[in-house]
Write a protein that holds these residues in place. Structure first.
Motif, PDB file in Angstrom:
ATOM      1  N   ARG A  63      -0.130   1.772 -10.977  1.00  0.00           N
ATOM      2  CA  ARG A  63      -1.420   1.312 -10.463  1.00  0.00           C
ATOM      3  C   ARG A  63      -1.306   1.084  -8.963  1.00  0.00           C
ATOM      4  N   LEU A  64      -2.213   1.652  -8.201  1.00  0.00           N
ATOM      5  CA  LEU A  64      -2.159   1.534  -6.743  1.00  0.00           C
ATOM      6  C   LEU A  64      -3.506   1.069  -6.205  1.00  0.00           C
ATOM      7  N   PHE A  65      -3.461   0.113  -5.293  1.00  0.00           N
ATOM      8  CA  PHE A  65      -4.672  -0.345  -4.619  1.00  0.00           C
ATOM      9  C   PHE A  65      -4.905   0.523  -3.390  1.00  0.00           C
ATOM     10  N   VAL A  66      -6.114   1.010  -3.220  1.00  0.00           N
ATOM     11  CA  VAL A  66      -6.470   1.788  -2.027  1.00  0.00           C
ATOM     12  C   VAL A  66      -7.736   1.189  -1.403  1.00  0.00           C
ATOM     13  N   GLN A 117       0.180  11.227 -12.857  1.00  0.00           N
ATOM     14  CA  GLN A 117      -1.098  10.519 -12.965  1.00  0.00           C
ATOM     15  C   GLN A 117      -0.919   9.058 -12.587  1.00  0.00           C
ATOM     16  N   VAL A 118      -1.836   8.576 -11.786  1.00  0.00           N
ATOM     17  CA  VAL A 118      -1.796   7.183 -11.332  1.00  0.00           C
ATOM     18  C   VAL A 118      -3.171   6.568 -11.531  1.00  0.00           C
ATOM     19  N   ALA A 119      -3.208   5.234 -11.555  1.00  0.00           N
ATOM     20  CA  ALA A 119      -4.489   4.529 -11.605  1.00  0.00           C
ATOM     21  C   ALA A 119      -4.766   3.982 -10.206  1.00  0.00           C
ATOM     22  N   LEU A 120      -5.962   4.212  -9.712  1.00  0.00           N
ATOM     23  CA  LEU A 120      -6.345   3.695  -8.391  1.00  0.00           C
ATOM     24  C   LEU A 120      -7.476   2.694  -8.560  1.00  0.00           C
ATOM     25  N   PHE A 121      -7.455   1.641  -7.727  1.00  0.00           N
ATOM     26  CA  PHE A 121      -8.583   0.695  -7.715  1.00  0.00           C
ATOM     27  C   PHE A 121      -8.743   0.186  -6.296  1.00  0.00           C
ATOM     28  N   ASN A 122      -9.937  -0.300  -5.992  1.00  0.00           N
ATOM     29  CA  ASN A 122     -10.220  -0.704  -4.600  1.00  0.00           C
ATOM     30  C   ASN A 122     -11.039  -1.989  -4.511  1.00  0.00           C
ATOM     31  N   LEU A 145      -8.534   7.112 -12.941  1.00  0.00           N
ATOM     32  CA  LEU A 145      -7.363   7.940 -13.207  1.00  0.00           C
ATOM     33  C   LEU A 145      -7.346   9.034 -12.144  1.00  0.00           C
ATOM     34  N   ALA A 146      -6.195   9.194 -11.489  1.00  0.00           N
ATOM     35  CA  ALA A 146      -6.090  10.200 -10.418  1.00  0.00           C
ATOM     36  C   ALA A 146      -4.783  10.960 -10.589  1.00  0.00           C
ATOM     37  N   ALA A 181      -4.254  12.365  -3.610  1.00  0.00           N
ATOM     38  CA  ALA A 181      -4.562  12.279  -5.033  1.00  0.00           C
ATOM     39  C   ALA A 181      -6.012  12.678  -5.220  1.00  0.00           C
ATOM     40  N   ILE A 182      -6.344  13.148  -6.404  1.00  0.00           N
ATOM     41  CA  ILE A 182      -7.740  13.469  -6.695  1.00  0.00           C
ATOM     42  C   ILE A 182      -8.173  12.674  -7.926  1.00  0.00           C
ATOM     43  N   CYS A 183      -9.361  12.064  -7.836  1.00  0.00           N
ATOM     44  CA  CYS A 183      -9.868  11.210  -8.930  1.00  0.00           C
ATOM     45  C   CYS A 183     -10.348  12.083 -10.084  1.00  0.00           C
TER      46      CYS A 183
END
Lengths: 240, 240
Positions: free
Chosen positions: A7-10, A41-46, A53-54, A66-68
């Motif tokens: 999980r990554l914060f952007v 595959q990673v999870a992105l949140f902001n 899912l990206a 990364a692409i969502c």
């Protein structure tokens, strides 16, 4: 939609098909710490658009792309609860920020008090701790860590209608505490030495101030922060 | 009777006029850290006889002597609540023991689970952390830190009539949790990876098991321990 484990914060907006530039730090973490490459595959949140899912499409020394692929979870905002606290020793201050994020504080405000040891804080480092805690705890929101301000100024500018809940050591044995006020609210935790008599008088004179008891033992400031956030979340917050 | 600020845990019985031999570590702390000499007043407690005001009568490199002047506070036992937890990284394990002591756990039981990282603990070091936390928080009781045991064995030997409250991550969004059971009780906190399916099945089959929810975010094990102890103390413990 499956939820990725990394999980990554952007900062950027997230949306269907959206390309996201990941930082050098994220690229390093993915490639060198986790040994992951393109296709991961990673999870992105902001803090705004929920969890997405990206898929990593490029990865290098200077960053990654990364692409969502699709939204994996809706945005979930914490209740409108602030944590106001007097920074203490470095490790315990880091800890308070980490725990406040996990426990769903919406904003974290470090304050200087008469008995505070810290003259300054590393706001960027504390903010990074909040981000890491949010990545870890599965939340989609990172609380802002505000700049250090004197408590007196914070009290002067206190927003009307926001309850200020003060964990008051002098209440240690004071019978059943009253019910905690609902959001918008803030919890105030003093430094190890407690508040000065002047500060205690100012607190008592501030409108919307409630006091709460945290039991018969004297808790360290970091324990008090976790305990007070827990009690509020269980009574007035999102548990459940 | 006034209460001295320097608080020391001792093993010996405390009583009027009683002479107490303090350890080399206490003598070092008094003489070299605090720069105190004979005539210094200290508070002594031993988990049984309350808090006693004592005066240092001799101090040297190998130890110190104190004489009890009078009882300053009665013995206060915590509620009969155990904390059962799977040790994690060193700093966070230390932290859990410190916090459990401050929050009034009566006994601390480290357990090995299938997903536990630690094969062993330094029981003496953890016990020393509990002592330090009790000295700091004004309590008169130091919880015992038990030896590390496999969770399965702890469950096999579970004492009849003691509720086992399990902070179950799968309950994250499961509506209002039921009221927590009264003492005698124990809180069980799993390792970072959670419990294995086998362990979950064994837990569900153990009599006296209750589950509790700790909100919608996934808490680290150390946060979960503090939050669960807080909720129990506020509902069923000594707050107030």
């Amino acid at each position: 939609m499956i939820r990725a484990k990394i999980r990554l914060f952007v900062e950027q907006p997230l949306g269907q098909g959206q390309g996201i530039a990941l930082s050098q730090a994220h690229a390093h973490y993915l490639a060198n710490v986790l040994r992951k490459g393109t296709g991961t595959q990673v999870a992105l949140f902001n803090s705004r658009d929920g969890e997405w899912l990206a898929e990593i499409t490029e990865i290098g020394r200077r960053g990654a792309l990364a692409i969502c692929l699709g939204q994996a979870a809706p945005q979930r905002m914490p209740p409108d609860l602030w944590l106001v606290f007097a920074p203490i020793k470095k490790a315990r201050t880091d800890f308070i920020v980490e725990k406040a994020t996990e426990l769903g504080a919406a904003r974290i405000l470090p304050v200087q008090t008469e008995f505070t040891n810290s003259e300054r804080i590393r706001q960027d480092r504390l903010q990074a701790h909040a981000i890491e805690a949010a990545e870890q705890c599965g939340g989609t929101y990172v609380p802002e860590v505000a700049a250090l301000k004197p408590l007196t100024r914070v009290l002067q500018d206190w927003p009307e209608g926001r309850a200020l809940i003060w964990a008051d050591e002098s209440l240690a044995d004071a019978g059943k505490p009253p019910a905690l006020p609902p959001a918008p609210a803030a919890i105030l935790i003093g430094p190890e030495g407690g508040f000065s008599p002047t500060e205690r008088a100012k607190l008592r004179a501030t409108s919307g101030v409630h006091s709460m008891s945290l039991g018969p033992r004297i808790l360290r400031a970091d324990t008090a922060a976790v305990a007070a956030l827990t009690l509020w979340q269980a009574q007035q917050g999102d548990w459940p």
